[in-house]
Enzyme design. Structure first.
Site, PDB file in Angstrom:
ATOM      1  N   GLY A  34       2.633  39.645  58.862  1.00 27.90           N
ATOM      2  CA  GLY A  34       2.450  38.587  57.864  1.00 27.90           C
ATOM      3  C   GLY A  34       1.351  37.606  58.239  1.00 27.90           C
ATOM      4  O   GLY A  34       0.504  37.907  59.075  1.00 27.90           O
ATOM      5  N   GLN A  38      -8.166  37.569  55.984  1.00 19.66           N
ATOM      6  CA  GLN A  38      -9.226  38.464  55.526  1.00 19.66           C
ATOM      7  C   GLN A  38      -9.240  39.799  56.309  1.00 19.66           C
ATOM      8  O   GLN A  38      -9.570  40.839  55.754  1.00 19.66           O
ATOM      9  CB  GLN A  38     -10.560  37.736  55.683  1.00 19.66           C
ATOM     10  N   HIS A  40      -6.601  41.423  57.533  1.00 21.93           N
ATOM     11  CA  HIS A  40      -5.586  42.301  56.927  1.00 21.93           C
ATOM     12  C   HIS A  40      -6.080  42.838  55.585  1.00 21.93           C
ATOM     13  O   HIS A  40      -5.869  43.994  55.247  1.00 21.93           O
ATOM     14  CB  HIS A  40      -4.286  41.531  56.676  1.00 21.93           C
TER      15      HIS A  40
END
Ligand code: PAF
Length: 280
Positions: A34, A38, A40
């Site tokens: 989580g 950017q 990811h």
């Protein structure tokens, strides 16, 4: 986008996805903890492009945090993350709780004795055991044919690839390039802890890697000479944990092997411990 919070919901969602699309097309999978940024996003985009279905997991995995590492302080931004996934064309977002993922007295797999206990593994003993344990579970649960991992966690990527090879798992591990901000800082969920001045000092990590590249390009291949120069550039950080040059299988090198080397750095700047690397 279907949000699955339990294993049963995930299995149901995979079934309905396949039925709705009338296809058994490839599943791309991006595991995350989580606090999506950017970096990811670029994994999501690549996975979206290359697969019929896209599954993303958000699970802050307790078993890869060591005692004293603050699991509770790990940034959590579930609502913002859900929106990012929705906008990125994710089909299933898997957000399990701890009890769905673990039982007491689990059968565990462990990191390899050598490659798993150098560099990150030496500084964070046990971290890779927990990481591999959860990645094995997530890969099995996702039924993915391709799973996407960032090169920024280079040792994680190497160990996951080794696990897949050693356990004959039917999934392809896709390495994805490091994403940097406009100044060269490698994106990380931990960057939120840096104030403006620390962000400036953190640039020493990428600068040291650039300096190493420059040296290699001008013919200097001696690992010790390059590492010494990198440490000069790293003057501005609070503490250098390691500077290393290894081959792609994480074996030590005396000389850089162009096309088969990774230059790595880990350092503390203020609260966070930052890592960066360059594949050369
Ligand atoms: O890189 C990460 O975010 C984590 O180590 C992973 C792969 C999601 C496993 O918890």
């Amino acid at each position: 986008m279907i949000i699955a919070k339990t294993i049963a919901e995930l299995q149901e969602a995979k079934k309905s996805l396949r039925q709705a699309q009338g296809t058994r097309g490839s599943i791309g999978f991006v595991p995350t903890m989580g606090a999506l940024h950017q970096g990811h996003l670029s994994l999501l985009q690549q996975a979206r492009k290359e697969n019929a279905h896209l599954i993303v997991s958000i699970f802050v995995n307790p078993t890869q945090f060591l005692e004293g590492e603050d699991l509770d302080a790990y940034p959590r931004r579930d609502e913002a993350d859900k929106k990012i996934c929705e906008r990125s064309g994710v089909d299933i977002l898997f957000m399990p709780d701890i009890d769905s993922m673990y039982e007491k007295d689990e059968l565990c797999i462990g990191a390899p004795a050598l490659r798993g206990y150098v560099l990150e593994g030496e500084k964070r003993p046990g971290h890779f055991d927990g990481m591999l344990q959860v990645v094995m579970k997530l890969l099995n649960l996702s039924s993915a044919s391709k799973a996407y991992f960032g090169k920024k966690d280079a040792q994680q990527l190497a160990l996951v690839s080794q696990m897949v090879k050693n356990y004959f798992m039917d999934v392809e591990i896709i390495p994805c390039d490091i994403v940097r901000d406009e100044n060269g800082l490698a994106l990380s969920s931990r960057n939120v802890y840096l104030d403006a001045q620390q962000k400036q000092r953190a640039l020493a990590l990428s600068r040291s890697l650039k300096q190493a590249t420059k040296m290699v390009m001008s013919g200097e291949l001696n690992v010790e000479t390059i590492k010494k120069e990198m440490r000069h550039v790293l003057d501005e950080v609070d503490e250098v944990e390691y500077v290393a040059i290894v081959d792609r299988a994480f074996n030590d090198l005396k000389e850089v092997e162009i096309g088969n080397s990774i230059i790595l750095v880990a350092a503390w700047v203020g609260k966070p411990r930052l890592i960066d690397n360059l594949w050369i």
